[in-house]
Every structure is written in C-alpha cells, then in structure tokens.
Design an enzyme around this catalytic site. Structure first.
Site, PDB file in Angstrom:
ATOM      1  N   ARG A   1      21.625   9.217 -25.760  1.00 55.75           N
ATOM      2  CA  ARG A   1      21.438   7.567 -26.604  1.00 55.75           C
ATOM      3  C   ARG A   1      20.195   7.532 -25.413  1.00 55.75           C
ATOM      4  O   ARG A   1      19.147   6.450 -25.377  1.00 55.75           O
ATOM      5  CB  ARG A   1      22.678   6.770 -26.042  1.00 55.75           C
TER       6      ARG A   1
ATOM      7  N   CYS B   1      25.024   1.588 -18.215  1.00 57.74           N
ATOM      8  CA  CYS B   1      25.428   1.815 -19.466  1.00 57.74           C
ATOM      9  C   CYS B   1      24.924   0.878 -20.441  1.00 57.74           C
ATOM     10  O   CYS B   1      24.541   0.590 -20.370  1.00 57.74           O
ATOM     11  CB  CYS B   1      26.952   2.224 -19.443  1.00 57.74           C
TER      12      CYS B   1
END
Length: 158
Positions: free
Chosen positions: A65, A124
């Site tokens: 990611r 995050c």
C-alpha cells in the site's frame, strides 16, 4: 508495555474473566482525561513538519500500500504515500501477536534513521494501526510522537 501485549488472545491465555453481559461501574473514579494536543496532529501540521530536520513521518500500512502497487481498500483514495514518509508496517513491530523486545524495537527504528530526539508522526489508513507503531516507538524510547488521525483516508483523497 502499558497495554495488554497480545490483546484478547493473551487475555484468554492468562485465563482472565470474560463476560457477554454489559456491566455498570461499581465505583466512581476521580480520574479526569486531559487532552494532550502534542500527541495528535492535523494535515497542516504534518505538511509543515515534513520539511523540518529532526522530523520523521512513519506510514504503518503494508509495504504494498505504501508503494501504491495495490489499490486502497477505500474508494476515492489514490495509491501511494505522503512525501518523505518512511514505511514501518505495523506487523514489523510484532512477533507472534506480541510486541518485539525493547532492544529489537530500538534497532528497528534506528535502522530507519529514527532516533530518540526526532519528532515522529505516525499514520496509516485510518489512524488505528498507526497507534501500534506509535506505542512501539514509545517502548523503544522515542518520546516525541504524534498521531496523524486523518491518516491516508484524509491525505489520499482524490
């Protein structure tokens, strides 16, 4: 460590009690929460700090990611990471569901050129798993920490 290291599985392993019933407080507490603004930052704070010497931004998402090689799970978000961010996936601070030792955590952060005097900002996808890495940093002796709660959900909006 100041949280239950190992979570619910550890709670169960220690044979602590569980209940499916809601309970009410048995005694009033004199504890009062105190907001600590230095532990939370906004997008504007992060943008300004990313150019400062002694400031580091840590992305706790998976390496895939972070690199933008897999799509984001939330619609409307671009792939990638905040410029100047370092990737420390939250799973890298854990071993078998527990935090690594203080010395292992210190070594992990040192390997990423993060030292105890740095201002370190954590994010995050939504601000949750970043807390795992933030707690690991505290355990490693890094005390100037801040959570970017908006995280990639805010920064990565298209």
């Amino acid at each position: 460590m100041f949280v239950l290291d190992g979570g619910l599985p550890e709670w169960l392993a220690k044979k602590y009690p569980l209940s499916t019933q809601a309970s009410s407080a048995k005694a009033l507490s004199s504890w009062t929460a105190t907001y600590q603004p230095e532990l939370v930052c906004k997008k504007s704070d992060l943008s300004a700090s990313s150019q400062q010497i002694g400031s580091k931004i840590v992305d706790a998402r998976s390496h895939e990611r972070f690199l933008g090689i897999i799509p984001e799970p939330r619609q409307g978000l671009q792939s990638g990471h905040i410029p100047t961010a370092i990737n420390i996936p939250f799973i890298s601070v854990l071993e078998h569901g527990h935090y690594k030792t203080k010395s292992e955590l210190h070594e992990l952060f040192t390997a990423q050129a993060i030292n105890t005097n740095d201002n370190v900002y954590f994010y995050c996808g939504s601000g949750v798993t970043a807390c795992i890495v933030l707690l690991a940093a505290l355990e490693a002796g890094i005390n100037k920490v801040s959570l970017y709660d908006g995280s990639w959900s805010e920064w990565g909006r298209i």
